[in-house]
Design a protein around this motif. Structure first.
Motif, PDB file in Angstrom:
ATOM      1  N   SER A  98       0.829  -1.209   0.000  1.00  0.00           N
ATOM      2  CA  SER A  98       0.000   0.000   0.000  1.00  0.00           C
ATOM      3  C   SER A  98       0.866   1.263   0.000  1.00  0.00           C
ATOM      4  O   SER A  98       0.505   2.274  -0.607  1.00  0.00           O
ATOM      5  N   SER A 129      -9.185   8.669  -1.698  1.00  0.00           N
ATOM      6  CA  SER A 129      -8.221   7.827  -2.404  1.00  0.00           C
ATOM      7  C   SER A 129      -7.042   8.696  -2.838  1.00  0.00           C
ATOM      8  O   SER A 129      -7.117   9.930  -2.816  1.00  0.00           O
ATOM      9  N   PRO A 179      -5.551   3.604  -0.050  1.00  0.00           N
ATOM     10  CA  PRO A 179      -5.772   2.986  -1.365  1.00  0.00           C
ATOM     11  C   PRO A 179      -7.267   2.856  -1.677  1.00  0.00           C
ATOM     12  O   PRO A 179      -8.018   2.268  -0.900  1.00  0.00           O
ATOM     13  N   ILE A 208      -5.255  -1.582  -4.030  1.00  0.00           N
ATOM     14  CA  ILE A 208      -4.009  -1.047  -4.583  1.00  0.00           C
ATOM     15  C   ILE A 208      -3.937  -1.318  -6.082  1.00  0.00           C
ATOM     16  O   ILE A 208      -4.619  -2.197  -6.599  1.00  0.00           O
ATOM     17  N   ASP A 212       2.109   1.830  -3.499  1.00  0.00           N
ATOM     18  CA  ASP A 212       1.007   2.361  -4.310  1.00  0.00           C
ATOM     19  C   ASP A 212       0.873   3.873  -4.094  1.00  0.00           C
ATOM     20  O   ASP A 212       0.778   4.648  -5.046  1.00  0.00           O
ATOM     21  N   GLY A 213       0.911   4.290  -2.838  1.00  0.00           N
ATOM     22  CA  GLY A 213       0.753   5.707  -2.513  1.00  0.00           C
ATOM     23  C   GLY A 213       1.913   6.554  -3.035  1.00  0.00           C
ATOM     24  O   GLY A 213       1.703   7.644  -3.575  1.00  0.00           O
TER      25      GLY A 213
END
Lengths: 460, 261
Positions: A176, A409, A396, B34, A179-180
């Motif tokens: 995660s 998000s 996410p 994700i 992803d960020g």
């Protein structure tokens, strides 16, 4: 002392200052639950008339919670800066609102008065303000803080990357986080709410985050949002503590409900300062607050939830925080019932904090039993972005699988940055560019997959 | 991840693309959303709709009335139905205090007995969870507690956890097991929570309870939950206490408040 106002031939009486403030507050379920809300719309406006005529100095003469009983009151009274207050000392609450909105009240002037503004003054003024007023004034205020980067500059919108996982699985959290980062999130902090609130778990999570930060030389700070006493113990055991987190509220009794006192917060701050981990500055406290916290702990002392929330910012201000955020829609519909109430509260919290000189961010969020949805969150994030919010929280796909609620998000924060022309913290923006994640020319995040960047090796 | 790609509802499900999706392995590490990809800055149609579907299910779980008739049919034995003082869902959501107390007419119907325990199945924030899980758990508990004096099952509408205290007090039960729908998340809308309280009475603090949470098909399963609950109940009866005193031995005890949320 009682207050009166006659409206439409009816004389409204308010027993004391607390009752007046509560009745003047815009409608919300928490004040109704506490039995403090105005019983009619007319009475609410009558309260606002009476409040508008009240001299600001009234709040210095009248403690809402007795000085002898409450260390937050003592903090507010003992640290009040009379010189900073002098330019506004003659004003009524209504006059104060008008002055705040005037062109004379520019960034410089608002910074100068901040130490003279008590939480009750800020709350009172906010009750006379429409949403656009809350935004206009907050927008003029700049609160800059530093640890490994610079937070709060004009034209910037930072973000907390919140990579929570229901079992604190290190690889799940790393996935995660990756992803960020690929969405340009995390300049305010990469901060985990742990599922298990223990010292051992906190050490492991911090170790993982700190390794990733050092490996890629990310100019940001990391945090495990564990109880402050756990953080002190983690520091004692040599853990990689950048920021000290704690939830706080506006009365001593409510803080006791959180298991904290001003003394514990001071001790934790000093312990973290001794580590000397900040490279640009020493602002290292991170606080969360939220309307309803005091009432849910039965520690609101008959004060309306917006005013008692503002008192938490006095606690925050004392410890020079890097970050503060309201968890505005998290506490539930018994405090803020729907999108309208959540949006109003988010703007109030941001305004009051900034007016007091506190670096306010927001978890733009709601729970599944509130009358709200992602459209309401879109509205609030754009309004807060316009008002100059310090940072927003992103998870996410807007779905926090550990705390079971919806926030923003990463996409949403990209959207608000793009809509309003806001950038990440400058040091972080430069890092994104160095890493090949950001196209400076076209001012947009590049579409990079885990296999196309060194960051992809974070999960190994 | 694709930027400026036309939204396609099938791009991640067609055979060709699945093998090219660089996030596939990472998704096995977490149920978090994700690697969604984006169109410009925005989420793609397929993800927006998936989110709305999950939110709709969660909201339906909150707002659907508990199907008492179906539960009675599944139970196949006498039971009681009570109401809290919250007359409807909007009031229930605004006034947790009303959900903790019995409506006067319900209180009048409850008769005092000599019971070791009363089980209460309340709608809470997810009637779906209660409808799916409470009767089965109750039946599993009866198997595990053969010599206990167990009161008829009470089904409670618009109930909060503390409503069980007043029910048990009125029925003269030495402890209460409150089975209640937990606040639904997007990934799980049918999670049941169970609260055990010894010597319950109106005003009992939450610190005097033990809790098993996250009981659903993909979380804590009914049988192991029943085993844990039976252990807790036997300990509670012999030590005449629940809450913090039993906490150290109860691995599932945790509170979101302790971490500020």
């Amino acid at each position: 002392m009682a207050f009166h106002h006659t409206l439409g031939g009816e004389r409204h009486t308010f027993a004391d200052l607390k009752a007046l403030l509560a009745a003047a507050s815009s409608r919300r379920s928490g004040d109704e639950l506490a039995g403090l809300a105005a019983t009619s719309d007319a009475r609410r406006v009558a309260a606002r008339y009476a409040l508008a005529d009240l001299p600001l100095s009234t709040f210095l003469a009248t403690a809402l919670v007795p000085y002898e009983e409450d260390e937050v009151t003592r903090l507010i009274v003992d640290t009040h800066d009379k010189a900073a207050f002098a330019p506004i000392a003659h004003m009524t609450v209504g006059g104060f609102r008008d002055w705040l909105l005037s062109h004379e009240a520019d960034t410089q002037a608002l910074r100068a008065i901040a130490p003279g503004v008590t939480p009750e003054m800020a709350a009172a003024a906010s009750k006379l303000m429409r949403n656009q007023d809350l935004m206009s004034v907050a927008h003029k205020i700049t609160v800059v803080t530093k640890f490994r980067n610079t937070i709060g500059l004009k034209g910037c919108l930072a973000s907390r990357l919140q990579p929570n996982h229901p079992t604190d699985d290190l690889k799940g959290i790393a996935a995660s986080t990756l992803d960020g980062l690929l969405y340009g999130m995390g300049d305010a902090v990469v901060g985990i709410n742990p599922a298990t609130d223990s010292v051992a778990n906190g050490l492991a999570l911090l170790d993982m985050l700190d390794h990733a930060r050092q490996r890629y030389d990310i100019p940001t700070q990391t945090c495990v949002l564990t109880h402050v006493t756990n953080t002190i113990e983690i520091i004692n055991r040599g853990g990689a503590v950048d920021l000290v987190f704690q939830s706080i509220a506006g009365t001593q009794k409510a803080n006791e409900g959180f298991g904290v006192s001003l003394a514990i917060l001071k001790e934790a701050r000093e312990a973290a300062l001794s580590l000397g981990r900040g490279t640009l500055g020493t602002d290292l406290m991170y606080f969360e607050t939220g309307q309803g916290a005091a009432l849910s702990a039965d520690a609101h002392h008959g004060i309306d939830q917006q005013t008692v929330e503002a008192r938490a910012y006095a606690v925050a201000r004392e410890f020079h925080p890097l970050l503060v955020n309201t968890v505005v829609g998290f506490i539930g519909p018994e405090y803020l019932y729907d999108g309208k109430q959540i949006i109003r509260a988010g703007l109030e919290d941001h305004f009051c904090a900034k007016l007091m000189g506190v670096p306010m961010g927001c978890d733009v969020c709601y729970t599944n039993h509130a009358e709200a949805d992602q459209d309401d969150m879109d509205n609030l994030m754009v309004l807060l972005g316009t008002a100059g919010i310090t940072f927003l929280i992103g998870v996410p796909g807007a779905d926090d699988i550990m705390l079971n609620y919806q926030s923003l998000s990463f996409h949403d924060i990209l959207t608000v940055r793009n809509l309003l022309g806001l950038k990440p913290a400058p040091e972080f923006a430069a890092w994104l560019e160095r890493m090949g994640l950001y196209d400076t020319h076209r001012e947009r995040m590049l579409p990079v997959s885990p296999g196309q960047t060194l960051l992809g090796q974070m999960i190994a | 991840m694709t930027d400026s790609t036309p939204p396609s509802t099938s791009s991640r499900t067609t055979g060709d693309i699945v093998h090219l999706d660089p996030w596939q392995d990472l998704r096995a590490l977490t149920r978090a959303r994700i690697g969604l990809g984006r169109s410009g800055n925005a989420q793609r149609t397929t993800d927006v709709l998936a989110f709305q579907a999950a939110h709709a299910q969660a909201r339906d779980a909150v707002h659907t009335a508990l199907d008492v008739d179906a539960m009675k049919a599944a139970l196949g034995e006498p039971c009681l139905v009570v109401h809290s003082r919250a007359p409807d869902r909007p009031t229930y959501l605004r006034r947790p205090d009303l959900g903790r107390r019995l409506a006067p007419e319900s209180l009048a119907e409850l008769k005092k007995g000599d019971w070791d325990v009363v089980f209460v199945a309340a709608d809470g924030l997810s009637s779906v969870a209660t409808a799916e899980g409470a009767v089965t758990l109750y039946q599993e508990m009866k198997k595990r507690l053969p010599h206990w004096k167990i009161a008829p099952l009470v089904m409670a509408l618009q109930g909060r956890v503390a409503l069980g205290d007043e029910i048990a007090q009125a029925m003269g039960a030495r402890m209460v097991v409150m089975m209640i729908g937990e606040r639904p998340g997007l990934s799980v809308a049918d999670s049941l929570g169970v609260y055990l309280t010894y010597a319950p009475r109106v005003g009992t603090p939450d610190s005097a309870r033990n809790c098993l949470s996250n009981i659903h098909l993909h979380g804590l399963k009914t049988a192991p939950a029943a085993d844990k609950l039976a252990w807790l109940m036997k300990e509670a009866l012999s030590r005449q206490v629940t809450g913090v005193a039993l906490k150290d031995d109860s691995p599932d005890e945790h509170s979101l408040l302790s971490q500020g949320r």
